[in-house]
Design a protein around this motif. Structure first.
Motif, mmCIF file in Angstrom:
data_model
loop_
_atom_site.group_PDB
_atom_site.id
_atom_site.type_symbol
_atom_site.label_atom_id
_atom_site.label_comp_id
_atom_site.label_asym_id
_atom_site.label_seq_id
_atom_site.Cartn_x
_atom_site.Cartn_y
_atom_site.Cartn_z
ATOM 1 N N GLY A 149 5.767 -7.303 -4.907
ATOM 2 C CA GLY A 149 5.413 -6.038 -5.534
ATOM 3 C C GLY A 149 5.551 -4.846 -4.624
ATOM 4 O O GLY A 149 4.797 -3.882 -4.735
ATOM 5 N N ALA A 150 6.527 -4.910 -3.704
ATOM 6 C CA ALA A 150 6.705 -3.822 -2.742
ATOM 7 C C ALA A 150 8.128 -3.816 -2.213
ATOM 8 O O ALA A 150 8.805 -4.851 -2.181
ATOM 9 C CB ALA A 150 5.727 -3.976 -1.589
ATOM 10 N N ASP A 151 8.561 -2.648 -1.779
ATOM 11 C CA ASP A 151 9.836 -2.510 -1.090
ATOM 12 C C ASP A 151 9.589 -2.654 0.403
ATOM 13 O O ASP A 151 8.854 -1.848 1.005
ATOM 14 C CB ASP A 151 10.466 -1.149 -1.388
ATOM 15 N N LEU A 201 19.249 -8.552 10.777
ATOM 16 C CA LEU A 201 18.175 -7.844 10.093
ATOM 17 C C LEU A 201 18.429 -6.348 10.216
ATOM 18 O O LEU A 201 18.624 -5.841 11.317
ATOM 19 C CB LEU A 201 16.829 -8.201 10.733
ATOM 20 N N ALA A 202 18.479 -5.663 9.092
ATOM 21 C CA ALA A 202 18.763 -4.226 9.098
ATOM 22 C C ALA A 202 17.576 -3.454 8.537
ATOM 23 O O ALA A 202 16.878 -3.920 7.632
ATOM 24 C CB ALA A 202 20.009 -3.927 8.268
ATOM 25 N N ARG A 203 17.354 -2.274 9.098
ATOM 26 C CA ARG A 203 16.326 -1.381 8.569
ATOM 27 C C ARG A 203 16.792 -0.775 7.252
ATOM 28 O O ARG A 203 17.990 -0.577 7.037
ATOM 29 C CB ARG A 203 16.022 -0.259 9.563
ATOM 30 N N ARG A 204 15.802 -0.447 6.429
ATOM 31 C CA ARG A 204 16.094 0.304 5.203
ATOM 32 C C ARG A 204 15.480 1.694 5.373
ATOM 33 O O ARG A 204 14.281 1.891 5.189
ATOM 34 C CB ARG A 204 15.509 -0.412 3.984
ATOM 35 N N ASP A 205 16.330 2.639 5.734
ATOM 36 C CA ASP A 205 15.845 3.979 6.026
ATOM 37 C C ASP A 205 15.160 4.616 4.830
ATOM 38 O O ASP A 205 14.209 5.381 4.982
ATOM 39 C CB ASP A 205 17.004 4.866 6.489
ATOM 40 N N ALA A 206 15.626 4.312 3.628
ATOM 41 C CA ALA A 206 15.043 4.917 2.430
ATOM 42 C C ALA A 206 13.594 4.492 2.251
ATOM 43 O O ALA A 206 12.762 5.276 1.772
ATOM 44 C CB ALA A 206 15.864 4.550 1.200
ATOM 45 N N VAL A 207 13.281 3.260 2.631
ATOM 46 C CA VAL A 207 11.904 2.778 2.510
ATOM 47 C C VAL A 207 11.039 3.403 3.598
ATOM 48 O O VAL A 207 9.910 3.844 3.335
ATOM 49 C CB VAL A 207 11.861 1.242 2.586
ATOM 50 N N LEU A 208 11.542 3.461 4.829
ATOM 51 C CA LEU A 208 10.796 4.126 5.899
ATOM 52 C C LEU A 208 10.546 5.591 5.553
ATOM 53 O O LEU A 208 9.490 6.144 5.878
ATOM 54 C CB LEU A 208 11.563 4.028 7.214
ATOM 55 N N ALA A 246 0.819 -1.218 0.000
ATOM 56 C CA ALA A 246 0.000 0.000 0.000
ATOM 57 C C ALA A 246 0.850 1.264 0.000
ATOM 58 O O ALA A 246 0.572 2.207 -0.757
ATOM 59 C CB ALA A 246 -0.922 -0.003 1.218
ATOM 60 N N PHE A 247 1.909 1.314 0.824
ATOM 61 C CA PHE A 247 2.612 2.575 1.080
ATOM 62 C C PHE A 247 4.000 2.672 0.440
ATOM 63 O O PHE A 247 4.487 3.780 0.231
ATOM 64 C CB PHE A 247 2.725 2.799 2.588
ATOM 65 N N THR A 248 4.629 1.534 0.143
ATOM 66 C CA THR A 248 5.916 1.571 -0.565
ATOM 67 C C THR A 248 5.881 0.563 -1.713
ATOM 68 O O THR A 248 6.696 -0.358 -1.793
ATOM 69 C CB THR A 248 7.087 1.271 0.390
ATOM 70 N N PRO A 249 4.937 0.734 -2.617
ATOM 71 C CA PRO A 249 4.779 -0.248 -3.697
ATOM 72 C C PRO A 249 5.881 -0.134 -4.744
ATOM 73 O O PRO A 249 6.424 0.939 -5.002
ATOM 74 C CB PRO A 249 3.423 0.130 -4.296
ATOM 75 N N ASP A 250 6.208 -1.261 -5.333
ATOM 76 C CA ASP A 250 7.097 -1.340 -6.490
ATOM 77 C C ASP A 250 6.667 -2.574 -7.267
ATOM 78 O O ASP A 250 7.031 -3.697 -6.925
ATOM 79 C CB ASP A 250 8.557 -1.462 -6.055
ATOM 80 N N PRO A 251 5.836 -2.397 -8.311
ATOM 81 C CA PRO A 251 5.296 -3.552 -9.025
ATOM 82 C C PRO A 251 6.366 -4.516 -9.526
ATOM 83 O O PRO A 251 6.081 -5.716 -9.694
ATOM 84 C CB PRO A 251 4.530 -2.911 -10.192
ATOM 85 N N ALA A 252 7.591 -4.026 -9.754
ATOM 86 C CA ALA A 252 8.647 -4.894 -10.275
ATOM 87 C C ALA A 252 9.371 -5.666 -9.180
ATOM 88 O O ALA A 252 10.140 -6.589 -9.476
ATOM 89 C CB ALA A 252 9.655 -4.066 -11.062
ATOM 90 N N ALA A 253 9.156 -5.310 -7.928
ATOM 91 C CA ALA A 253 9.878 -5.953 -6.831
ATOM 92 C C ALA A 253 9.336 -7.362 -6.586
ATOM 93 O O ALA A 253 8.124 -7.560 -6.498
ATOM 94 C CB ALA A 253 9.775 -5.111 -5.567
ATOM 95 N N LYS A 254 10.208 -8.316 -6.454
ATOM 96 C CA LYS A 254 9.830 -9.700 -6.205
ATOM 97 C C LYS A 254 10.058 -10.037 -4.728
ATOM 98 O O LYS A 254 11.015 -9.557 -4.124
ATOM 99 C CB LYS A 254 10.657 -10.636 -7.099
ATOM 100 N N PRO A 255 9.188 -10.879 -4.132
ATOM 101 C CA PRO A 255 8.041 -11.543 -4.761
ATOM 102 C C PRO A 255 6.697 -10.848 -4.530
ATOM 103 O O PRO A 255 5.676 -11.334 -5.011
ATOM 104 C CB PRO A 255 8.042 -12.898 -4.055
#
Length: 349
Positions: free
Chosen positions: A239-241, A251-258, A228-237
């Motif tokens: 469709g989201a980041d 496990l690391a956070r991805r600040d760019a996605v947040l 819903a909030f960080t969609p990427d239709p090409a991202a597998k599996p």
């Protein structure tokens, strides 16, 4: 014998009176909307959406009468059918109208459960434009097919949990559509450590297909939120980041996605959309102090404070209860607070 005869006479006399105390029954119509907006979405969501519509008693007998509409948005992993058939919404509405809690009205509940639990009532490059679907396409469909008072002053918006958060988001994003909005236990009003990024993130990152996540509420919430909030239709599996990455043993956070998801919360969008809420005749939300969804009480307090900073009239109430307690039933929030709220703020003529 004489006493028995008198008792039988008394019961016979009370019989008709008892029958008259049962509230007049409304009618539930289940229909479908073949959405043009959702057609062809990359996420594979079904564009044919079920819609449950409550019609009050007297709707069929008075073909010239039109009614206001309350749109009610269901929660995560829930749907319209469960609102009426498990939560008992129809009987509650019959009782509320009979008791004068609210005048006769139409209630509309769309099914926005998706492949991963819910649309969150927002436009998404992966899932499709669910915000537009709800606020534009659904409203037009209902006004065309039912005898509504087809004007903003006769439309209300409410919802619980995911639907409560959706109520706030749609009220901010679609000014001039609703006269009043009431959110119950609204989810995702603002960022909070309990869900940004959330306890299901690790399992979501390890998953390779839908089969790996079905039945796991925490994982579904991470994936559905990302779609819903960080969609990427090409991202597998999915469709989201996702807001994290897996290392060899960490496990690391991805600040760019947040950084993409946090600014979409109402706490961040309110300053640029305050004018939308100023158009409402009434705006209210409430939540249980013992809500198991840990982010809801603190973000509700924060949102109320921000509304006050912007001088936006509203009602915000914390009550003693959990996420699902005290919502339905004659002593619940819907009957005691939500319906009288709309009886006050909507045009019924």
């Amino acid at each position: 014998m004489r006493r028995l005869f008198c008792l039988l006479l008394l019961l016979a006399a009370l019989g008709p009176a008892r029958a008259q105390t049962a509230p007049a029954a409304g009618r539930l119509v289940v229909t479908h909307l073949d959405s043009k907006l959702l057609r062809g979405n990359p996420g594979g969501e079904n564009p044919r959406r079920r819609v449950s519509v409550y019609l009050p008693a007297g709707y069929d007998a008075s073909p010239g009468k039109r009614y206001p509409v309350v749109y009610f948005l269901h929660g995560f992993t829930w749907n319209d059918s469960l609102i009426f058939n498990q939560d008992g919404m129809k009987a509650l509405l019959d009782q509320a109208i009979a008791a004068g809690q609210i005048r006769p009205f139409i209630m509309v509940v769309p099914d926005e459960q998706t492949r991963f639990g819910g649309s969150w009532y927002v436009n998404s490059a992966t899932n499709g434009p669910w915000g537009d679907f709800t606020a534009r396409e659904l409203v037009a469909f209902i006004d065309k097919n039912f005898r509504t008072l087809a004007k903003p002053g006769s439309r209300g918006l409410a919802g619980h949990s995911m639907g409560g958060g959706g109520t706030v988001r749609l009220a901010l994003a679609y000014p001039g559509t609703w006269a009043a909005a009431y959110a119950l236990s609204p989810a995702l009003l603002g960022p909070h450590p309990s869900y940004t990024p959330g306890p299901g993130l690790g399992a979501a990152l390890r998953a390779r297909s839908m089969a790996d996540v079905l039945g796991n509420h925490a994982v579904l919430s991470v994936i559905s939120g990302a779609r819903a909030f960080t969609p990427d239709p090409a991202a597998k599996p999915f469709g989201a980041d996702l807001p994290g990455s897996l290392g060899a043993d960490s496990l690391a956070r991805r600040d760019a996605v947040l950084a993409r998801s946090v600014p979409q919360t109402p706490l961040y969008t309110l300053p640029t959309h305050a004018a939308a809420l100023r158009q409402l005749r009434g705006f209210a939300f409430d939540w249980g102090a013992q809500d198991e969804v840990k982010h809801i009480p603190p973000t509700c307090h924060q949102f109320s404070n921000l509304l006050t900073v912007f001088g936006l009239p509203h009602t915000a109430e914390e009550y003693q209860g959990t996420h699902g307690s005290r919502i339905m039933g004659p002593t619940g929030r819907v009957y005691q607070h939500v319906l009288p709220f709309f009886n006050k703020h909507l045009d019924f003529e």
